[in-house]
Motif scaffolding. Structure first.
Motif, PDB file in Angstrom:
ATOM      1  N   UNK A  98       0.712  -1.282   0.019  1.00 59.64           N
ATOM      2  CA  UNK A  98      -0.163   0.101   0.001  1.00 59.64           C
ATOM      3  C   UNK A  98       0.866   1.297  -0.081  1.00 59.64           C
ATOM      4  N   UNK A  99       2.158   1.207   0.761  1.00 60.90           N
ATOM      5  CA  UNK A  99       2.917   2.224   0.576  1.00 60.90           C
ATOM      6  C   UNK A  99       3.392   2.666  -0.918  1.00 60.90           C
ATOM      7  N   UNK A 100       3.702   1.631  -1.366  1.00 58.64           N
ATOM      8  CA  UNK A 100       4.362   1.634  -2.784  1.00 58.64           C
ATOM      9  C   UNK A 100       3.089   2.255  -3.759  1.00 58.64           C
ATOM     10  N   UNK A 101       1.992   1.689  -3.394  1.00 57.03           N
ATOM     11  CA  UNK A 101       0.858   2.165  -4.418  1.00 57.03           C
ATOM     12  C   UNK A 101       0.811   3.738  -4.141  1.00 57.03           C
ATOM     13  N   UNK A 102       0.715   4.022  -3.005  1.00 56.91           N
ATOM     14  CA  UNK A 102       0.473   5.297  -2.580  1.00 56.91           C
ATOM     15  C   UNK A 102       1.601   6.333  -3.147  1.00 56.91           C
ATOM     16  N   UNK A 103       2.958   5.961  -3.409  1.00 53.78           N
ATOM     17  CA  UNK A 103       4.158   6.349  -4.034  1.00 53.78           C
ATOM     18  C   UNK A 103       3.756   6.391  -5.426  1.00 53.78           C
ATOM     19  N   UNK A 104       3.468   5.526  -6.031  1.00 51.28           N
ATOM     20  CA  UNK A 104       2.998   5.513  -7.420  1.00 51.28           C
ATOM     21  C   UNK A 104       1.932   6.393  -7.803  1.00 51.28           C
ATOM     22  N   UNK A 105       0.841   6.463  -7.063  1.00 46.29           N
ATOM     23  CA  UNK A 105      -0.190   7.613  -7.218  1.00 46.29           C
ATOM     24  C   UNK A 105       0.271   9.059  -6.974  1.00 46.29           C
ATOM     25  N   UNK A 106       1.164   9.199  -6.011  1.00 50.14           N
ATOM     26  CA  UNK A 106       1.735  10.367  -5.719  1.00 50.14           C
ATOM     27  C   UNK A 106       2.378  10.872  -6.935  1.00 50.14           C
ATOM     28  N   UNK A 107       3.144  10.196  -7.606  1.00 49.98           N
ATOM     29  CA  UNK A 107       3.990  10.273  -8.672  1.00 49.98           C
ATOM     30  C   UNK A 107       3.194  10.631 -10.088  1.00 49.98           C
ATOM     31  N   UNK A 108       2.248  10.000 -10.082  1.00 52.27           N
ATOM     32  CA  UNK A 108       1.128   9.982 -11.269  1.00 52.27           C
ATOM     33  C   UNK A 108       0.541  11.295 -11.015  1.00 52.27           C
ATOM     34  N   UNK A 109       0.068  11.657  -9.757  1.00 51.92           N
ATOM     35  CA  UNK A 109      -0.734  12.964  -9.765  1.00 51.92           C
ATOM     36  C   UNK A 109       0.244  14.133 -10.062  1.00 51.92           C
ATOM     37  N   UNK A 110       1.494  14.093  -9.408  1.00 49.44           N
ATOM     38  CA  UNK A 110       2.426  15.221  -9.899  1.00 49.44           C
ATOM     39  C   UNK A 110       2.845  15.383 -11.229  1.00 49.44           C
ATOM     40  N   UNK A 111       2.839  14.294 -11.987  1.00 51.13           N
ATOM     41  CA  UNK A 111       3.387  14.308 -13.320  1.00 51.13           C
ATOM     42  C   UNK A 111       2.261  14.507 -14.324  1.00 51.13           C
ATOM     43  N   UNK A 112       0.965  14.078 -13.922  1.00 57.39           N
ATOM     44  CA  UNK A 112       0.073  13.975 -15.070  1.00 57.39           C
ATOM     45  C   UNK A 112      -0.889  15.346 -14.746  1.00 57.39           C
ATOM     46  N   UNK A 113      -1.000  16.160 -15.826  1.00 55.08           N
ATOM     47  CA  UNK A 113      -1.975  17.199 -15.588  1.00 55.08           C
ATOM     48  C   UNK A 113      -3.350  16.792 -15.714  1.00 55.08           C
ATOM     49  N   UNK A 114      -3.919  15.759 -16.148  1.00 53.47           N
ATOM     50  CA  UNK A 114      -5.211  15.480 -16.075  1.00 53.47           C
ATOM     51  C   UNK A 114      -5.616  14.298 -15.048  1.00 53.47           C
ATOM     52  N   UNK A 115      -4.890  14.135 -14.142  1.00 49.06           N
ATOM     53  CA  UNK A 115      -5.250  13.399 -13.054  1.00 49.06           C
ATOM     54  C   UNK A 115      -4.717  13.988 -11.741  1.00 49.06           C
ATOM     55  N   UNK A 116      -5.890  13.823 -10.849  1.00 43.98           N
ATOM     56  CA  UNK A 116      -5.606  14.538  -9.543  1.00 43.98           C
ATOM     57  C   UNK A 116      -5.456  13.582  -8.496  1.00 43.98           C
ATOM     58  N   UNK A 117      -4.838  13.728  -7.242  1.00 48.61           N
ATOM     59  CA  UNK A 117      -4.985  12.518  -5.931  1.00 48.61           C
ATOM     60  C   UNK A 117      -6.385  12.729  -5.375  1.00 48.61           C
ATOM     61  N   UNK A 118      -6.766  11.692  -5.036  1.00 49.99           N
ATOM     62  CA  UNK A 118      -7.914  12.001  -3.911  1.00 49.99           C
ATOM     63  C   UNK A 118      -7.287  12.109  -2.530  1.00 49.99           C
ATOM     64  N   UNK A 119      -6.804  13.304  -2.213  1.00 52.11           N
ATOM     65  CA  UNK A 119      -5.986  13.619  -0.950  1.00 52.11           C
ATOM     66  C   UNK A 119      -6.913  13.060   0.412  1.00 52.11           C
ATOM     67  N   UNK A 120      -8.014  13.755   0.533  1.00 52.30           N
ATOM     68  CA  UNK A 120      -8.771  13.233   1.789  1.00 52.30           C
ATOM     69  C   UNK A 120      -8.839  11.669   1.849  1.00 52.30           C
ATOM     70  N   UNK A 121      -9.387  11.060   0.758  1.00 50.83           N
ATOM     71  CA  UNK A 121      -9.389   9.624   0.762  1.00 50.83           C
ATOM     72  C   UNK A 121      -7.902   8.972   1.193  1.00 50.83           C
ATOM     73  N   UNK A 122      -6.850   9.518   0.211  1.00 55.58           N
ATOM     74  CA  UNK A 122      -5.579   9.107   0.939  1.00 55.58           C
ATOM     75  C   UNK A 122      -5.180   9.279   2.226  1.00 55.58           C
ATOM     76  N   UNK A 123      -5.692  10.173   2.732  1.00 58.06           N
ATOM     77  CA  UNK A 123      -5.246  10.431   4.024  1.00 58.06           C
ATOM     78  C   UNK A 123      -6.212   9.527   5.418  1.00 58.06           C
ATOM     79  N   UNK A 124      -7.243   9.293   4.944  1.00 57.52           N
ATOM     80  CA  UNK A 124      -7.975   8.149   5.511  1.00 57.52           C
ATOM     81  C   UNK A 124      -7.429   6.820   5.292  1.00 57.52           C
ATOM     82  N   UNK A 125      -7.018   6.572   4.248  1.00 60.34           N
ATOM     83  CA  UNK A 125      -6.244   5.454   4.157  1.00 60.34           C
ATOM     84  C   UNK A 125      -4.903   5.123   4.851  1.00 60.34           C
TER      85      UNK A 125
END
Length: 139
Positions: free
Chosen positions: A39-66
């Motif tokens: 799950x930590x690896x998945x979170x890191x991947x999601x963080x990199x995607x949201x930072x590098x891809x302008x058409x995808x954002x992170x579900x930050x509140x959901x990520x915090x809950x997770x």
């Protein structure tokens, strides 16, 4: 019953009693706990995607809950706050998690400096409903 067998049975009972009284002693190191690391690896991947891809954002509140749920999972397994904090603060573990995430992305066609490669992986993760995808939102 021989003294040896009786002694062995007592030793086994004593060892199992100690393990039950102190479950953290029987736990693997957090760096080897698959569910948490995945799950930590998945979170890191999601963080990199949201930072590098302008058409995808992170579900930050959901990520915090997770993240809170993941900590609760570790506590329920018997890890202490100090063990969890030590693991999360470990530069060695952070480097390992980041390297594993980078390797996954590279194996899936992501290239540094190519935002569309991050977007493509992000859309795939969202469509496949992976842990990474659950942390992302296509704009």
């Amino acid at each position: 019953m021989t003294a040896f067998v009786r002694h062995g049975a007592i030793a086994t009972l004593f060892a199992s009693t100690l393990a039950a009284a102190n479950p953290a002693a029987a736990l693997e190191p957090l760096s080897q706990e698959k569910y948490i690391n995945d799950r930590l690896i998945a979170a890191r991947i999601a963080d990199r995607i949201r930072r590098e891809c302008p058409s995808i954002s992170g579900r930050l509140v959901y990520a915090f809950m997770q993240a809170r749920e993941l900590k609760e999972y570790a506590l329920q397994k018997g890890y202490s706050e100090a063990q969890i904090d030590g693991f999360l603060d470990s530069e060695q573990d952070k480097k390992r998690i980041y390297a594993t995430a980078e390797d996954y992305m590279a194996r899936n066609g992501v290239k540094a400096g190519d935002p569309e490669s991050f977007c493509r992986l992000g859309r795939e993760e969202i469509a496949r409903k992976t842990v990474t995808g659950s942390l992302l939102n296509a704009k």
